[in-house]
Design a protein around this motif. Structure first.
Motif, PDB file in Angstrom:
ATOM      1  N   SER A 218       5.760  50.160  -0.868  1.00  9.31           N
ATOM      2  CA  SER A 218       5.544  50.122  -2.309  1.00  9.31           C
ATOM      3  C   SER A 218       4.094  50.498  -2.592  1.00  9.31           C
ATOM      4  O   SER A 218       3.237  50.419  -1.712  1.00  9.31           O
ATOM      5  N   ARG A 219       3.827  50.887  -3.825  1.00 10.64           N
ATOM      6  CA  ARG A 219       2.482  51.317  -4.191  1.00 10.64           C
ATOM      7  C   ARG A 219       1.459  50.208  -3.939  1.00 10.64           C
ATOM      8  O   ARG A 219       0.397  50.448  -3.358  1.00 10.64           O
ATOM      9  N   SER A 220       1.773  48.991  -4.362  1.00 14.04           N
ATOM     10  CA  SER A 220       0.804  47.895  -4.240  1.00 14.04           C
ATOM     11  C   SER A 220       0.567  47.509  -2.781  1.00 14.04           C
ATOM     12  O   SER A 220      -0.571  47.281  -2.365  1.00 14.04           O
ATOM     13  N   GLU A 224      -3.101  48.083  -0.784  1.00 16.94           N
ATOM     14  CA  GLU A 224      -3.787  46.946  -0.159  1.00 16.94           C
ATOM     15  C   GLU A 224      -3.947  47.162   1.349  1.00 16.94           C
ATOM     16  O   GLU A 224      -5.007  46.900   1.914  1.00 16.94           O
TER      17      GLU A 224
END
Length: 294
Positions: A218-220, A224
């Motif tokens: 996922s993007r998040s 991170e």
């Protein structure tokens, strides 16, 4: 088999040690040459150059963070090494310099693991830093070595050339010249996939979402994880790669508009602003200095 016993231990060098132990090149040829003017290496020709006598002009794209008299070196002198990964053609200029040139073939695995390393890596004072490896270099290509080992000569030459290439990479990394976090970056296969894609196509219309898709995250989570491993944001890293590519293209004679277009910038002005923020000078100034140096 690699011979790196002369190299000092690294406090946090486990990742580097593992990487070096996994790298192997095929040695296509090793020659001792007197360069009267220049020699040319084509794209795809990885090569190791060791200077025995005289001096060579350091190619503009060479990444050498050493210094002589407080200034970055502009030439390679006796005892220095240059490792070309062969991504771009290169001309080596010298006025009667005597050198050893080992032409190498790198596997896809080597190319992938060295994707974020500059195409040209040089080490000033290599013979002082790595005297044992330099002693091996002095014997590369000598007829006496070939005759002494008869049928084993190709294997011996391959080991000697490979050892010298690995020693050059390690001395360069130990000196603090390597990109931040390398080679730990390549230890994460998902991030390595993204990093390789960025280096292969720095001018692509990259977004964090596209990078995350390549990493299958996922993007998040991707953002991170990338920052944790690499030490900067994905887009910050993209800018760093683009600026390094821009310096190479400008040093090779490309115009500002061409470089801006190839690296995906919407305008020359936007590219020039980014380049100046990164280097402190305009692209045209960088290009002029590099061409004078060449």
């Amino acid at each position: 088999m690699t011979l790196l016993t002369s190299l000092p231990a690294l406090r946090d060098g486990d990742a580097l040690e593992r990487l070096l132990s996994s790298l192997e090149w095929e040695v296509r040829s090793t020659d001792r040459l007197r360069i009267e003017r220049e020699i040319a290496l084509g794209a795809g020709d990885a090569a190791l150059v060791y200077v025995l006598e005289g001096a060579l002009a350091l190619p503009p794209r060479a990444y050498d963070c050493g210094a002589r008299d407080g200034a970055p070196p502009t030439e390679l002198v006796a005892g220095d090494t240059l490792l070309s990964l062969g991504r771009e053609p290169m001309r080596i200029r010298g006025d009667g310099a005597f050198v050893i040139v080992s032409r190498l073939s790198a596997s896809e695995s080597v190319q992938r693991q060295l994707a974020i390393v500059p195409d040209l890596v040089s080490v000033s004072g290599f013979s002082r830093i790595e005297p044992a490896a330099a002693a091996l270099a002095a014997h590369l290509g000598l007829p006496a070595v070939t005759s002494a080992y008869a049928g084993a000569a190709p294997v011996i030459c391959r080991l000697m050339a490979t050892t010298l290439a690995l020693a050059t990479l390690r001395a360069w990394a130990v000196a603090g010249c390597a990109p931040d976090g390398w080679p730990a970056r390549t230890a994460d296969p998902f991030l390595a996939r993204v990093i390789e894609a960025i280096h292969a196509e720095p001018g692509r219309d990259w977004t964090v979402e596209r990078m995350a898709a390549i990493a299958a995250m996922s993007r998040s989570v991707f953002a991170e994880r990338f920052r944790s491993v690499v030490g900067q944001s994905p887009l910050g890293y993209l800018t760093e790669v683009r600026m390094a590519a821009a310096q190479d293209l400008l040093a090779g004679g490309a115009g500002v508009s061409e470089v801006s277009r190839r690296l995906g910038y919407a305008s020359d002005e936007g590219f020039s602003r980014a380049f100046r923020r990164h280097t402190g000078v305009t692209p045209s100034t960088w290009r002029a200095r590099a061409l004078v140096r060449a």
